[in-house]
Design a protein around this motif. Structure first.
Motif, PDB file in Angstrom:
ATOM      1  N   ARG A 120     -37.153 -20.707 -38.237  1.00  0.00           N
ATOM      2  CA  ARG A 120     -37.714 -20.446 -39.040  1.00  0.00           C
ATOM      3  C   ARG A 120     -38.261 -18.979 -38.869  1.00  0.00           C
ATOM      4  O   ARG A 120     -39.343 -18.416 -39.432  1.00  0.00           O
ATOM      5  CB  ARG A 120     -38.810 -21.238 -39.098  1.00  0.00           C
ATOM      6  N   ALA A 121     -37.476 -17.956 -38.304  1.00  0.00           N
ATOM      7  CA  ALA A 121     -37.796 -16.747 -38.165  1.00  0.00           C
ATOM      8  C   ALA A 121     -37.354 -15.741 -39.415  1.00  0.00           C
ATOM      9  O   ALA A 121     -36.507 -16.479 -40.122  1.00  0.00           O
ATOM     10  CB  ALA A 121     -37.216 -16.073 -36.882  1.00  0.00           C
ATOM     11  N   GLN A 122     -38.212 -14.712 -39.602  1.00  0.00           N
ATOM     12  CA  GLN A 122     -37.611 -13.845 -40.611  1.00  0.00           C
ATOM     13  C   GLN A 122     -37.060 -12.601 -40.221  1.00  0.00           C
ATOM     14  O   GLN A 122     -37.867 -12.201 -39.354  1.00  0.00           O
ATOM     15  CB  GLN A 122     -38.798 -13.778 -41.644  1.00  0.00           C
ATOM     16  N   LEU A 123     -36.048 -12.158 -40.671  1.00  0.00           N
ATOM     17  CA  LEU A 123     -35.281 -11.329 -40.151  1.00  0.00           C
ATOM     18  C   LEU A 123     -35.010  -9.898 -41.256  1.00  0.00           C
ATOM     19  O   LEU A 123     -34.797 -10.411 -42.085  1.00  0.00           O
ATOM     20  CB  LEU A 123     -33.932 -11.435 -39.419  1.00  0.00           C
ATOM     21  N   SER A 124     -35.430  -8.805 -40.978  1.00  0.00           N
ATOM     22  CA  SER A 124     -34.962  -7.650 -41.672  1.00  0.00           C
ATOM     23  C   SER A 124     -34.310  -6.510 -41.015  1.00  0.00           C
ATOM     24  O   SER A 124     -34.882  -6.162 -39.975  1.00  0.00           O
ATOM     25  CB  SER A 124     -36.331  -7.197 -42.513  1.00  0.00           C
ATOM     26  N   ARG A 144     -34.469 -16.998 -42.466  1.00  0.00           N
ATOM     27  CA  ARG A 144     -34.307 -15.860 -43.779  1.00  0.00           C
ATOM     28  C   ARG A 144     -33.900 -14.550 -43.085  1.00  0.00           C
ATOM     29  O   ARG A 144     -34.755 -14.340 -42.167  1.00  0.00           O
ATOM     30  CB  ARG A 144     -35.502 -15.812 -44.578  1.00  0.00           C
ATOM     31  N   ALA A 145     -33.010 -14.163 -43.810  1.00  0.00           N
ATOM     32  CA  ALA A 145     -32.287 -12.617 -43.189  1.00  0.00           C
ATOM     33  C   ALA A 145     -32.093 -11.485 -44.300  1.00  0.00           C
ATOM     34  O   ALA A 145     -31.325 -12.301 -45.438  1.00  0.00           O
ATOM     35  CB  ALA A 145     -31.338 -12.844 -42.318  1.00  0.00           C
ATOM     36  N   SER A 146     -32.634 -10.539 -44.243  1.00  0.00           N
ATOM     37  CA  SER A 146     -31.908  -9.632 -45.293  1.00  0.00           C
ATOM     38  C   SER A 146     -31.510  -8.319 -44.668  1.00  0.00           C
ATOM     39  O   SER A 146     -32.025  -7.738 -43.763  1.00  0.00           O
ATOM     40  CB  SER A 146     -33.163  -8.983 -46.006  1.00  0.00           C
ATOM     41  N   ILE A 147     -30.251  -7.991 -45.062  1.00  0.00           N
ATOM     42  CA  ILE A 147     -29.531  -6.998 -44.191  1.00  0.00           C
ATOM     43  C   ILE A 147     -28.913  -5.947 -45.116  1.00  0.00           C
ATOM     44  O   ILE A 147     -28.223  -6.356 -45.968  1.00  0.00           O
ATOM     45  CB  ILE A 147     -28.347  -7.544 -43.227  1.00  0.00           C
ATOM     46  N   SER A 148     -29.649  -4.599 -44.947  1.00  0.00           N
ATOM     47  CA  SER A 148     -29.129  -3.615 -45.910  1.00  0.00           C
ATOM     48  C   SER A 148     -28.548  -2.506 -45.341  1.00  0.00           C
ATOM     49  O   SER A 148     -29.215  -2.072 -44.316  1.00  0.00           O
ATOM     50  CB  SER A 148     -30.292  -3.565 -46.932  1.00  0.00           C
ATOM     51  N   ARG A 168     -29.047 -12.439 -46.954  1.00  0.00           N
ATOM     52  CA  ARG A 168     -28.766 -11.532 -48.046  1.00  0.00           C
ATOM     53  C   ARG A 168     -28.425 -10.226 -47.684  1.00  0.00           C
ATOM     54  O   ARG A 168     -28.960  -9.588 -46.770  1.00  0.00           O
ATOM     55  CB  ARG A 168     -30.146 -11.197 -48.898  1.00  0.00           C
ATOM     56  N   LEU A 169     -26.913  -9.893 -47.782  1.00  0.00           N
ATOM     57  CA  LEU A 169     -26.466  -8.834 -47.373  1.00  0.00           C
ATOM     58  C   LEU A 169     -26.400  -7.548 -48.641  1.00  0.00           C
ATOM     59  O   LEU A 169     -26.047  -8.051 -49.861  1.00  0.00           O
ATOM     60  CB  LEU A 169     -25.030  -8.984 -46.880  1.00  0.00           C
ATOM     61  N   ARG A 191     -27.896 -20.218 -48.981  1.00  0.00           N
ATOM     62  CA  ARG A 191     -28.407 -20.344 -50.274  1.00  0.00           C
ATOM     63  C   ARG A 191     -28.094 -18.990 -50.856  1.00  0.00           C
ATOM     64  O   ARG A 191     -27.698 -18.948 -51.959  1.00  0.00           O
ATOM     65  CB  ARG A 191     -29.697 -20.656 -50.199  1.00  0.00           C
ATOM     66  N   GLN A 192     -28.291 -17.779 -50.114  1.00  0.00           N
ATOM     67  CA  GLN A 192     -27.995 -16.727 -50.880  1.00  0.00           C
ATOM     68  C   GLN A 192     -26.949 -15.886 -50.097  1.00  0.00           C
ATOM     69  O   GLN A 192     -27.554 -15.673 -48.886  1.00  0.00           O
ATOM     70  CB  GLN A 192     -29.017 -15.861 -51.142  1.00  0.00           C
ATOM     71  N   CYS A 193     -25.836 -15.393 -50.331  1.00  0.00           N
ATOM     72  CA  CYS A 193     -25.294 -14.471 -49.494  1.00  0.00           C
ATOM     73  C   CYS A 193     -24.572 -13.461 -50.479  1.00  0.00           C
ATOM     74  O   CYS A 193     -23.523 -13.844 -51.246  1.00  0.00           O
ATOM     75  CB  CYS A 193     -24.121 -15.346 -48.724  1.00  0.00           C
ATOM     76  N   MET A 194     -25.064 -12.433 -50.635  1.00  0.00           N
ATOM     77  CA  MET A 194     -24.593 -11.303 -51.817  1.00  0.00           C
ATOM     78  C   MET A 194     -24.074 -10.062 -51.042  1.00  0.00           C
ATOM     79  O   MET A 194     -24.606  -9.815 -49.818  1.00  0.00           O
ATOM     80  CB  MET A 194     -25.594 -11.038 -52.725  1.00  0.00           C
TER      81      MET A 194
END
Length: 195
Positions: A120-124, A144-148, A168-169, A191-194
């Protein structure tokens, strides 16, 4: 808070734990286990070079659960009896990584993970290079992870994910990897991988 304000790098060895914490402008190399082990609070890692030389280690390991086992600790109840405390509670983990280089050493055996988040960690991750590892970014167990704007290179898997996570990429480069994405099991799905 680990801060370095001079023009040269600081060199650290060891493991850190509960945040909130800012790690900035640090060069960190370790030959065993995890370079940075996070298990509570909000963290920001920016402008760092963090390398792990252990084949089963990780540059950053982030465990998002708010409980960590504490053996042989006791607390007194209102009636004066002692009862064992099984867990210490920490705030949920939010980890932001910006403008860093993470992973294994350029020469030698690659490390296990560049960044591993679980429970349950959140990563940015923004404007970061993750390289020379078996899995560049691993996101599992309700994270949840967001990689940009990042580069994932010289790795077995660029992103390894599973068990009800969200990944999310955006505007990322995946170079010289065996697989861009890998699911943990057949039951797992991102669930989301873009791109």
């Amino acid at each position: 808070t680990f801060r370095h304000t001079g023009g040269n790098w600081s060199v650290l060895c060891g493991t850190v734990g509960v945040g909130p914490c800012l790690i900035r402008d640090v060069q960190w190399t370790m030959e065993r286990a995890s370079c940075v082990y996070i298990f509570g609070g909000e963290w920001t890692v920016s402008s760092c070079d963090i390398r792990c030389a252990h084949p089963a280690g990780d540059a950053i390991y982030c465990k998002g659960t708010s409980r960590v086992p504490l053996p042989r600790r006791y607390t007194r109840t209102k009636d004066g009896t002692e009862v064992p405390v099984k867990y210490a509670r920490f705030p949920p983990v939010k980890l932001a990584i910006k403008r860093c280089v993470l992973g294994g050493l350029r020469a030698g055996t690659p490390t296990g993970w560049g960044v591993l988040v679980c429970d349950r960690a959140q990563l940015s991750v923004e404007q970061t290079v993750v390289e020379y590892c078996h899995q560049a970014v691993s996101v599992v167990d309700w994270c949840r992870a967001s990689i940009s704007d990042s580069t994932l290179q010289h790795a077995g898997n660029a992103v390894w994910f599973g068990n009800r996570c969200e990944v999310r990429l955006r505007k990322c480069r995946v170079l010289d990897t065996l697989a861009a994405f890998s699911l943990r099991t057949t039951w797992d799905r991102g669930r989301q991988c873009m791109n």
